[in-house]
Design a protein around this motif. Sequence first.
Motif: not given
Length: 214
Positions: A31-32, A206-207
Amino acid sequence: MTIPILYSLRQCPYAMRARLAILYAGQTVVLRDVDMMNKPKEMLSISPKGTVPVLHFEDTVIEESVDVMLWTLTQSDPRNLLYHHDLLQLPLMLDLIQKSDSEFVQILQKYRAASRYHDDNEMEYRDKCVEWLSDIEERLSKHTFIMGESASIVDYALLPFIRQFSRVDKKWYNIAPLPHLRAWLVRHYNDPIFSKAMTIYPKWNRDAEPVIFG
């Protein structure tokens, strides 16, 4: 096979649909939860329209909420949300969802905007919402869920928008001529899976460590 990635937004009703279907299917995704004011390049590179949900796996991208629901439930449907026992029902269910999206949701958006900006047309739009929902109310007066005694894809496709409707004017909604709809909504709220679908996660970057959802 790699785990599919779902770009989502907690309060977006279309993304809510996708998360509910994934949970009821017993599927797993990464999940983003995205910041729509700063949309990730990773999402825009595969779905330039920049809306959620977006489901990405291998070389496949699914950009429409109902398509995400259908794909997910086609992989696994332990609660029979597609009514496999009666294949004639699926076209009827998809037609009702399409009508909701093209008719009810449009009126609902006008009702919400009129309430927010104290527009004189607020009551008119509210009445039109009730008129559209009268069919759902009648269905729910006959059985526990919209299509029958067991839940279907229709219940979870309409749920996020009926939830929005109920929150525009809570005081009025509590006495509105929609008692079966209210009971249906409370039933969903009391389902632990709904609470899980609405869990708050940090906005994706993204980190960040991946969020495994499902």
